[in-house]
Design a protein around this motif. Structure first.
Motif, PDB file in Angstrom:
ATOM      1  N   ALA A  41       6.088 -22.601  39.825  1.00 23.04           N
ATOM      2  CA  ALA A  41       5.721 -21.387  39.085  1.00 23.04           C
ATOM      3  C   ALA A  41       4.865 -21.725  37.876  1.00 23.04           C
ATOM      4  O   ALA A  41       3.869 -21.048  37.589  1.00 23.04           O
ATOM      5  N   ASP A  42       5.242 -22.792  37.136  1.00 19.22           N
ATOM      6  CA  ASP A  42       4.451 -23.183  35.968  1.00 19.22           C
ATOM      7  C   ASP A  42       3.047 -23.603  36.368  1.00 19.22           C
ATOM      8  O   ASP A  42       2.065 -23.300  35.671  1.00 19.22           O
ATOM      9  N   PHE A  43       2.936 -24.310  37.489  1.00 21.37           N
ATOM     10  CA  PHE A  43       1.603 -24.714  37.950  1.00 21.37           C
ATOM     11  C   PHE A  43       0.741 -23.503  38.274  1.00 21.37           C
ATOM     12  O   PHE A  43      -0.439 -23.427  37.878  1.00 21.37           O
ATOM     13  N   ASP A  55       6.052 -12.939  44.173  1.00 14.49           N
ATOM     14  CA  ASP A  55       6.339 -11.516  43.978  1.00 14.49           C
ATOM     15  C   ASP A  55       5.036 -10.757  43.741  1.00 14.49           C
ATOM     16  O   ASP A  55       4.310 -11.046  42.785  1.00 14.49           O
ATOM     17  N   PRO A  56       4.695  -9.767  44.603  1.00 13.00           N
ATOM     18  CA  PRO A  56       3.455  -9.014  44.389  1.00 13.00           C
ATOM     19  C   PRO A  56       3.467  -8.190  43.118  1.00 13.00           C
ATOM     20  O   PRO A  56       2.419  -7.707  42.690  1.00 13.00           O
ATOM     21  N   LYS A  57       4.651  -7.993  42.495  1.00 14.06           N
ATOM     22  CA  LYS A  57       4.726  -7.219  41.259  1.00 14.06           C
ATOM     23  C   LYS A  57       4.481  -8.080  40.029  1.00 14.06           C
ATOM     24  O   LYS A  57       4.398  -7.555  38.923  1.00 14.06           O
ATOM     25  N   ASN A  58       4.399  -9.407  40.209  1.00 11.09           N
ATOM     26  CA  ASN A  58       4.087 -10.279  39.086  1.00 11.09           C
ATOM     27  C   ASN A  58       2.606 -10.145  38.755  1.00 11.09           C
ATOM     28  O   ASN A  58       1.751 -10.505  39.561  1.00 11.09           O
ATOM     29  N   PRO A  59       2.233  -9.602  37.579  1.00 13.06           N
ATOM     30  CA  PRO A  59       0.818  -9.301  37.317  1.00 13.06           C
ATOM     31  C   PRO A  59      -0.063 -10.535  37.272  1.00 13.06           C
ATOM     32  O   PRO A  59      -1.209 -10.495  37.717  1.00 13.06           O
ATOM     33  N   VAL A  60       0.462 -11.670  36.755  1.00  6.98           N
ATOM     34  CA  VAL A  60      -0.357 -12.876  36.638  1.00  6.98           C
ATOM     35  C   VAL A  60      -0.668 -13.452  38.016  1.00  6.98           C
ATOM     36  O   VAL A  60      -1.828 -13.743  38.349  1.00  6.98           O
ATOM     37  N   ALA A 108      -3.021 -10.098  25.819  1.00  3.11           N
ATOM     38  CA  ALA A 108      -4.057  -9.569  26.722  1.00  3.11           C
ATOM     39  C   ALA A 108      -3.454  -8.851  27.921  1.00  3.11           C
ATOM     40  O   ALA A 108      -4.146  -8.073  28.588  1.00  3.11           O
ATOM     41  N   GLN A 109      -2.152  -9.087  28.214  1.00  2.00           N
ATOM     42  CA  GLN A 109      -1.518  -8.497  29.389  1.00  2.00           C
ATOM     43  C   GLN A 109      -0.561  -7.358  29.037  1.00  2.00           C
ATOM     44  O   GLN A 109      -0.050  -6.692  29.937  1.00  2.00           O
ATOM     45  N   GLN A 162      -0.484 -11.675  47.110  1.00  2.00           N
ATOM     46  CA  GLN A 162       0.565 -12.682  47.009  1.00  2.00           C
ATOM     47  C   GLN A 162      -0.006 -14.055  47.315  1.00  2.00           C
ATOM     48  O   GLN A 162      -1.042 -14.193  47.983  1.00  2.00           O
ATOM     49  N   LEU A 163       0.690 -15.064  46.834  1.00  2.00           N
ATOM     50  CA  LEU A 163       0.414 -16.448  47.184  1.00  2.00           C
ATOM     51  C   LEU A 163       1.614 -16.985  47.950  1.00  2.00           C
ATOM     52  O   LEU A 163       2.744 -16.566  47.722  1.00  2.00           O
TER      53      LEU A 163
END
Length: 713
Positions: free
Chosen positions: A23-25, A84-89, A478-479, A75-76
């Motif tokens: 996740a951090d990467f 999660d497709p709801k994760n904006p980043v 910014a988000q 998604q990735l």
């Protein structure tokens, strides 16, 4: 088949999500890509951003050798886990890659910063705006680096036919999602198929998709994308209803039938993630066709190295025939029984031998030369994080185990609990060690991007982290969508001092207006503005919020105040005009009088006109007096009769403003005429003059009036 205890849901939830390192990467990769999109080549922020990505990925590649990143629309898919497709980043990162028609990225051990920066520069271009998607370009452009490769996702050969919707049937989000999932799976499966221009056999039908998957060379990147869509489709079929869901179920039935056993087992393996595989099978048992489910169950059993009873398999096949071809109650009972039995089997696979797993493992250890206590590094610190931390606090002992426990608790969102516990218990050694370990810019960024923002926790961390907290908070700003959270972050960033100014200047040329406005707000509240900053440069920005903030800053500068007032009064946005009028009311420069006059006579909003009239009363410019007389003088009707103007807010404001011009004879005449009115509000507006007429009583000699108009002689 005998049942064993089902995997606890908690374990499934933990294992089915991304690890912290992955996740951090992904987050660092997204941040670096955004910075390459915002800043020009050579900007000082680009090299550190790429270095942080390399810092994150090197430990991952040290254990794996290579890391593949599958790309879906929002998604990735990485190591068999869909984000999660709801994760904006992460959703934004997936969308950027998807717009470039890329199906996957592969990183290999030894990847260097310069390779990464070249790829980031290519990905940073907006494919929708330029029309130059990397996946549609020359193939050699995607394989130009020894340790990094991009895989294209070609759509031009895909023939998708949208079926007509029956009349009266609504098009809702569920129907659209079912169709999109199949389209995405078909695109991913057919991405690498190369055909001659004359070959028209490629289509999105399940047989073609299955053939493409079977014939494709097995690669982790390709399989991850296919697995990601299979996970989503199984989840969708578990609860979806309607014609689109039925069509998707039929397509998946044909697709599974078209896959050979080896390919099916490879996909169902889910990258070795056992809880994720079981969750997929449970979802599939509730939504997929019965015969397709039997094939999936057989493949999963082989993957799990479990033996299925032939008699049980024949019973399942018989139930599947009744479920597919039966009628009425028999069909429903067969399908319900089949799905219940499959779900029960998945939740408790049979043992591969009569001995329990733990007993067999103990026997193996007793006969091996290895130490009984030798365990993997992942299992070395298995005690619960809370228990480890509480023991450390009680004994006031700090070590690697405690750091690992703090990291785990931080990922669970319990950092506030950790700090509160330290404050309550007062263990000095552990307190110092935990603060040194947890007070990082990374954790500040985690707090700042968690909604709602924990204000108390942020205030605890900022004094410990210092200026290094500015970067993640600026990125989070910014988000942010919430106005409360926006103001909260701005206040904390400003507290860090003037050193924040250069960091804000790096972002002030961002293409997003809200980011520019935020940077102007931050710089405007700093004790000292950074070198080269001039808010007047943004007073004519295309975005009204940016203009408003820039004008507000310039109005506080005596040297630029006059220009700011004139620019604000000429602005098309009424909110900015009001800001200019407020500045002019304190001291209206002569250069702005004509603009105020224009607003007083031509503005569409009545309140705005009245405000402009009051501003004219604050200046003794000749043009101001003429405008006030135009608004307040009685209108000549005939001979010696005259009529007062209609009682409007601007007329009342003009009477009040004429008080400051009472020395002029023309102003005295207008005020004297108003004082003779029967309307007490008009009298009050004109009664602040030095006349002897009482403000609360009508004039002693009032000329009779007729109709509804006010007439005086």
């Amino acid at each position: 088949m005998t049942e064993s205890p089902a995997t606890p849901p908690q374990e499934q939830a933990e294992r089915a999500t991304l690890s912290r390192d992955l996740a951090d990467f992904l987050i660092e990769f997204s941040i670096a890509l955004n910075k390459h999109a915002m800043y020009p080549s050579g900007h000082p922020s680009l090299q550190p951003a790429a270095d942080r990505v390399i810092f994150r990925i090197e430990p991952l590649l040290a254990n794996r050798g290579s890391l593949s990143l599958g790309v879906a629309r929002d998604q990735l898919v990485i190591e068999g886990v869909a984000t999660d497709p709801k994760n904006p980043v992460l959703a934004d990162l997936a969308a950027r890659l998807h717009r470039h028609h890329l199906g996957a990225l592969a990183f290999r051990r030894g990847v260097e910063t310069e390779e990464l920066r070249e790829v980031l520069r290519l990905l940073a271009t907006d494919a929708d705006r330029t029309g130059a998607a990397l996946g549609m370009g020359p193939p050699e452009q995607l394989t130009a680096w020894p340790h990094l490769q991009m895989f294209p996702l070609h759509y031009d050969r895909l023939d998708l036919i949208e079926e007509e919707r029956p009349e009266g049937e609504e098009s809702d989000e569920a129907r659209t999602r079912a169709a999109q999932l199949w389209v995405g799976l078909a695109r991913a499966a057919l991405a690498a198929v190369a055909l001659d221009e004359s070959d028209e056999s490629l289509d999105s039908d399940p047989d073609s998709v299955a053939k493409a998957i079977v014939e494709h060379e097995r690669t982790a990147a390709y399989d991850q994308v296919i697995v990601g869509y299979m996970l989503q489709i199984a989840e969708e079929l578990r609860s979806a209803k309607g014609r689109e869901a039925v069509e998707l179920k039929k397509r998946m039935q044909k697709l599974v039938k078209g896959l050979d056993s080896g390919t099916l087992e490879s996909l169902v393996d889910m990258g070795g993630d056992r809880p994720q595989r079981r969750q997929f099978m449970l979802n599939a048992s509730e939504g997929m066709a019965a015969d397709a489910m039997i094939d999936l169950l057989t493949a999963a059993a082989n993957t799990e190295q479990k033996q299925m009873s032939h008699s049980l398999l024949r019973m399942f096949q018989k139930l599947a025939q009744h479920a597919e071809s039966g009628r009425g109650k028999r069909k429903l009972e067969a399908e319900s029984t089949l799905r219940d039995q499959m779900a029960a089997m998945i939740q408790g696979w049979s043992l591969s031998d009569p001995n329990p797993d733990g007993y067999a493992e103990a026997l193996q250890r007793m006969t091996s030369a290895e130490s009984v206590y030798a365990v993997s590094p992942e299992q070395r610190y298995r005690p619960e994080a809370e228990r480890v931390f509480k023991m450390a606090v009680e004994t006031d002992a700090m070590g690697e185990q405690v750091k690992r426990a703090v990291d785990e608790l931080t990922e669970q969102g319990k950092l506030k609990w950790v700090l509160d516990t330290l404050h309550a218990e007062g263990a000095p050694q552990v307190t110092d060690g935990v603060w040194q370990h947890a007070a990082t810019a990374e954790n500040v960024g985690r707090v700042a991007t968690t909604e709602p923002i924990d204000e108390e926790l942020l205030d605890l961390m900022l004094p410990k982290v210092g200026l290094s907290a500015a970067e993640p908070m600026l990125d989070a700003l910014a988000q942010v969508d919430s106005g409360h959270d926006r103001q909260l972050l701005i206040n904390r960033i400003v507290r860090l001092g003037s050193e924040v100014g250069p960091l804000a200047m790096e972002r002030i040329e961002d293409s997003r207006p809200h980011v520019v406005r935020n940077m102007l707000t931050i710089i405007g509240h700093l004790p000292e503005a950074p070198a080269g900053f001039n808010p007047a440069d943004y007073m004519r920005n295309a975005d009204s919020l940016v203009r408003s903030e820039a004008i507000r800053l310039v109005l506080h500068d005596p040297a630029g105040r006059e220009r700011a007032i004139c620019v604000a009064l000429a602005d098309p946005d009424e909110r900015i005009v009001r800001m200019g009028l407020a500045g002019a009311q304190e001291a209206c420069p002569d250069s702005a009088v004509s603009l105020v006059t224009s607003r007083a006579t031509e503005a569409k909003d009545t309140g705005l006109r009245a405000t402009a009239v009051r501003v004219l009363g604050s200046t003794r410019h000749p043009l101001a007096l003429r405008t006030l007389l135009t608004l307040a003088e009685p209108r000549r009707k005939f001979l010696f009769w005259s009529k007062l103007p209609p009682k409007t807010p601007e007329y009342l404001a003009a009477l009040t403003a004429l008080v400051r011009h009472a020395a002029a004879p023309s102003a005295q005449r207008a005020l004297a005429a108003a004082l003779k009115s029967r309307d007490l509000e008009i009298v009050r507006a004109a009664a602040d003059t030095a006349t002897e007429t009482p403000a609360t009583e009508p004039p002693a000699t009032e000329t009779p009036v007729s109709g509804t108009s006010e007439e005086v002689q």
